[in-house]
Design a protein around this motif. Structure first.
Motif, PDB file in Angstrom:
ATOM      1  N   GLU A 129      56.986  46.364  30.660  1.00 47.97           N
ATOM      2  CA  GLU A 129      56.314  45.329  31.465  1.00 47.97           C
ATOM      3  C   GLU A 129      54.882  45.115  30.985  1.00 47.97           C
ATOM      4  N   ASN A 130      54.188  46.203  30.728  1.00 49.42           N
ATOM      5  CA  ASN A 130      52.806  46.076  30.256  1.00 49.42           C
ATOM      6  C   ASN A 130      52.742  45.411  28.887  1.00 49.42           C
ATOM      7  N   VAL A 131      53.658  45.812  28.008  1.00 47.95           N
ATOM      8  CA  VAL A 131      53.695  45.217  26.669  1.00 47.95           C
ATOM      9  C   VAL A 131      54.015  43.721  26.766  1.00 47.95           C
ATOM     10  N   LEU A 132      54.978  43.387  27.627  1.00 43.23           N
ATOM     11  CA  LEU A 132      55.365  41.974  27.777  1.00 43.23           C
ATOM     12  C   LEU A 132      54.190  41.105  28.204  1.00 43.23           C
ATOM     13  N   ARG A 133      53.369  41.633  29.099  1.00 45.79           N
ATOM     14  CA  ARG A 133      52.211  40.855  29.568  1.00 45.79           C
ATOM     15  C   ARG A 133      51.287  40.542  28.384  1.00 45.79           C
ATOM     16  N   ASP A 134      51.076  41.529  27.526  1.00 48.37           N
ATOM     17  CA  ASP A 134      50.242  41.302  26.339  1.00 48.37           C
ATOM     18  C   ASP A 134      50.916  40.315  25.385  1.00 48.37           C
ATOM     19  N   GLU A 135      52.216  40.497  25.173  1.00 51.02           N
ATOM     20  CA  GLU A 135      52.912  39.669  24.179  1.00 51.02           C
ATOM     21  C   GLU A 135      52.926  38.199  24.583  1.00 51.02           C
ATOM     22  N   SER A 136      52.947  37.934  25.878  1.00 50.79           N
ATOM     23  CA  SER A 136      52.964  36.536  26.306  1.00 50.79           C
ATOM     24  C   SER A 136      51.662  35.846  25.887  1.00 50.79           C
ATOM     25  N   ARG A 137      50.563  36.597  25.840  1.00 53.70           N
ATOM     26  CA  ARG A 137      49.303  36.004  25.331  1.00 53.70           C
ATOM     27  C   ARG A 137      49.416  35.722  23.832  1.00 53.70           C
ATOM     28  N   HIS A 138      50.113  36.613  23.132  1.00 52.78           N
ATOM     29  CA  HIS A 138      50.201  36.450  21.676  1.00 52.78           C
ATOM     30  C   HIS A 138      50.995  35.204  21.314  1.00 52.78           C
ATOM     31  N   VAL A 139      52.070  34.954  22.067  1.00 56.25           N
ATOM     32  CA  VAL A 139      52.859  33.749  21.813  1.00 56.25           C
ATOM     33  C   VAL A 139      52.041  32.509  22.205  1.00 56.25           C
ATOM     34  N   ALA A 140      51.267  32.620  23.289  1.00 49.28           N
ATOM     35  CA  ALA A 140      50.434  31.493  23.722  1.00 49.28           C
ATOM     36  C   ALA A 140      49.398  31.139  22.646  1.00 49.28           C
ATOM     37  N   PHE A 141      48.875  32.142  21.954  1.00 50.61           N
ATOM     38  CA  PHE A 141      47.904  31.892  20.875  1.00 50.61           C
ATOM     39  C   PHE A 141      48.502  30.979  19.814  1.00 50.61           C
ATOM     40  N   GLY A 142      49.759  31.229  19.484  1.00 52.17           N
ATOM     41  CA  GLY A 142      50.436  30.393  18.488  1.00 52.17           C
ATOM     42  C   GLY A 142      50.391  28.932  18.905  1.00 52.17           C
ATOM     43  N   ASN A 143      50.617  28.681  20.169  1.00 54.46           N
ATOM     44  CA  ASN A 143      50.649  27.305  20.645  1.00 54.46           C
ATOM     45  C   ASN A 143      49.247  26.700  20.723  1.00 54.46           C
ATOM     46  N   VAL A 144      48.331  27.450  21.294  1.00 54.39           N
ATOM     47  CA  VAL A 144      46.983  26.930  21.553  1.00 54.39           C
ATOM     48  C   VAL A 144      46.254  26.603  20.241  1.00 54.39           C
ATOM     49  N   TYR A 145      46.393  27.437  19.272  1.00 53.13           N
ATOM     50  CA  TYR A 145      45.538  27.351  18.083  1.00 53.13           C
ATOM     51  C   TYR A 145      46.268  26.844  16.842  1.00 53.13           C
ATOM     52  N   VAL A 146      47.485  27.360  16.625  1.00 54.48           N
ATOM     53  CA  VAL A 146      48.178  27.033  15.377  1.00 54.48           C
ATOM     54  C   VAL A 146      48.617  25.561  15.365  1.00 54.48           C
ATOM     55  N   GLY A 147      49.062  25.070  16.523  1.00 55.78           N
ATOM     56  CA  GLY A 147      49.526  23.683  16.588  1.00 55.78           C
ATOM     57  C   GLY A 147      48.449  22.712  16.159  1.00 55.78           C
ATOM     58  N   GLU A 148      47.251  22.930  16.667  1.00 64.84           N
ATOM     59  CA  GLU A 148      46.129  22.045  16.337  1.00 64.84           C
ATOM     60  C   GLU A 148      45.826  22.100  14.838  1.00 64.84           C
ATOM     61  N   THR A 149      45.862  23.296  14.285  1.00 64.99           N
ATOM     62  CA  THR A 149      45.556  23.462  12.857  1.00 64.99           C
ATOM     63  C   THR A 149      46.611  22.773  11.998  1.00 64.99           C
ATOM     64  N   ILE A 150      47.879  22.924  12.354  1.00 62.74           N
ATOM     65  CA  ILE A 150      48.942  22.292  11.552  1.00 62.74           C
ATOM     66  C   ILE A 150      48.805  20.766  11.622  1.00 62.74           C
ATOM     67  N   ARG A 151      48.483  20.256  12.786  1.00 61.78           N
ATOM     68  CA  ARG A 151      48.324  18.788  12.917  1.00 61.78           C
ATOM     69  C   ARG A 151      47.217  18.274  12.001  1.00 61.78           C
ATOM     70  N   ASP A 152      46.161  19.071  11.814  1.00 65.32           N
ATOM     71  CA  ASP A 152      45.023  18.625  11.000  1.00 65.32           C
ATOM     72  C   ASP A 152      45.214  18.891   9.509  1.00 65.32           C
ATOM     73  N   MET A 153      46.317  19.505   9.129  1.00 68.22           N
ATOM     74  CA  MET A 153      46.511  19.868   7.715  1.00 68.22           C
ATOM     75  C   MET A 153      46.861  18.655   6.850  1.00 68.22           C
ATOM     76  N   HIS A 154      46.547  18.747   5.567  1.00 62.73           N
ATOM     77  CA  HIS A 154      47.055  17.780   4.579  1.00 62.73           C
ATOM     78  C   HIS A 154      48.592  17.898   4.584  1.00 62.73           C
ATOM     79  N   PRO A 155      49.309  16.764   4.460  1.00 62.30           N
ATOM     80  CA  PRO A 155      50.781  16.837   4.516  1.00 62.30           C
ATOM     81  C   PRO A 155      51.394  17.862   3.554  1.00 62.30           C
ATOM     82  N   ASP A 156      50.818  18.006   2.356  1.00 60.01           N
ATOM     83  CA  ASP A 156      51.385  18.977   1.399  1.00 60.01           C
ATOM     84  C   ASP A 156      51.254  20.404   1.922  1.00 60.01           C
TER      85      ASP A 156
END
Ligand SMILES: [Fe+2]
Ligand SMILES: [Fe+2]
Length: 359
Positions: free
Chosen positions: A208-235
């Motif tokens: 349970e404790n690990v899951l609480r931490d891991e949910s933040r880690h997955v959220a990071f992917g969405n919050v930060y990575v999505g924006e970066t991929i959108r701003d990338m050069h298509p290649d």
């Protein structure tokens, strides 16, 4: 357990990476959601030593999961075993799985540290540092728990290759895609299912404790990575999408296809599990095939989370790591793309504090 502790001839292995490390001298916080995630991470730090009752004794020869919830019980070959042999099988399969949690967490520890080095934004570095500490704690708790079982199985080759490919990627977005979406998608579902299956209070509390931490880690992917991929050069975006496709394809192949019904990759650790109970690998495979032909499936009971369908693919789709070009590659490889992010978002909402998700 009767098997000797598995200690490889050499316990160290060195990888070389092409990763660029990035200083950032602009300390302004301008990604509000990342700041919130960092704040939440600081608030939710826990101490494995202080917050868990390690005094509990565990009989390593007994299952620590509810056998009725255990998918393997559908296999005809298990019904030919004595109750004691079935218990041994369940105990060792669980130990094999917990060993993968332990090794996977070490991989997560190193990828989070790599993100701290490489992400270009100050607030992302702060967040990644908290993830690094989280993962250190996860290694600690699973190591301490497995120590009670007195046996650690080696890392499955498929998991090792997936994490190695992630660790040695040449761009932090690939590392975040490989770890925060693909490996943590696998991990979140496995933790969630273990939390439901285990009959051990200590393991449930750990998970349970690990899951609480891991949910933040997955959220990071969405919050930060999505924006970066959108701003990338298509290649560059296509390069990330290619990495994601190859990682998913390898992961699917290792697991015997999306539904787990095809031939799986050889796993020396799992062969040792079979040897413990005296099951010949060819008989086990035959039983798997018979179960499939009879319409039986080694599947999860209702309510369990499917890593591929519920977490991994929706996360990749949502951040734009699957492009029109790679959709065609997924189709050719007969790997379906799922984009319903409702389970994923329910887990993440726990990380961002919107609603309490019952894990
Ligand atoms: Fe972790
Ligand atoms: Fe994690």
């Amino acid at each position: 357990m009767t098997a000797a502790q598995a200690v490889p001839a050499s316990t160290t292995e060195v990888l070389r990476t092409p990763m660029e490390i990035c200083w950032q001298f602009d300390y302004a916080i301008d990604v509000e959601k990342l700041r919130n995630l960092y704040a939440k991470a600081k608030e939710q730090q826990w101490n494995a030593e202080r917050d868990l009752d390690w005094a509990v004794a565990i009989d390593p020869s007994k299952p620590i999961v509810d056998e009725a919830q255990f998918g393997f019980q559908a296999l005809p070959i298990l019904h030919q075993l004595s109750p004691a042999q079935r218990e041994t099988f369940t105990a060792h399969v669980t130990c094999h799985l917990l060993s993968q949690f332990l090794h996977g967490e070490q991989g997560a520890l190193m990828t989070a540290a790599a993100l701290t080095h490489a992400v270009p934004d100050y607030e992302a570095k702060l967040y990644a540092a908290t993830q690094t500490m989280d993962e250190a704690r996860h290694v600690e708790v699973y190591q301490r728990y497995i120590d009670k079982l007195a046996l650690v199985y080696p890392m499955s080759p498929g998991l090792k290759e997936l994490i190695d490919a992630t660790l040695t990627a040449d761009h932090w977005v690939k590392i975040a895609s490989g770890m925060n979406m693909i490996v943590e998608g696998l991990a979140l579902a496995a933790f969630h299912n273990m939390r439901r299956q285990t009959t051990c209070d200590l393991l449930r509390r750990i998970t349970e404790n690990v899951l609480r931490d891991e949910s933040r880690h997955v959220a990071f992917g969405n919050v930060y990575v999505g924006e970066t991929i959108r701003d990338m050069h298509p290649d560059e975006r296509e390069d990330v999408a290619q990495f994601a496709f190859e990682a998913v394809k390898a992961m699917v192949a290792n697991q015997g296809g999306v539904d787990g019904r095809g031939p799986r990759r050889r796993d020396p650790g799992f062969l040792r599990v079979l040897a413990e109970v005296g099951i010949e690998p060819k008989d086990f495979v035959k039983s798997l095939i018979e179960a499939q032909q009879a319409g039986l499936r080694v599947e999860r009971p209702p309510g369990q989370v499917h890593s591929f369908k519920d977490l991994m693919m929706p996360a990749l789709v949502r951040v734009g790591a699957i492009t029109d070009r790679t959709r065609a590659l997924f189709a050719d490889a007969q790997i379906p793309i799922f984009d319903d992010a409702s389970v994923l978002e329910a887990m993440e909402s726990q990380a961002t504090g919107a609603i309490e998700f019952e894990v």
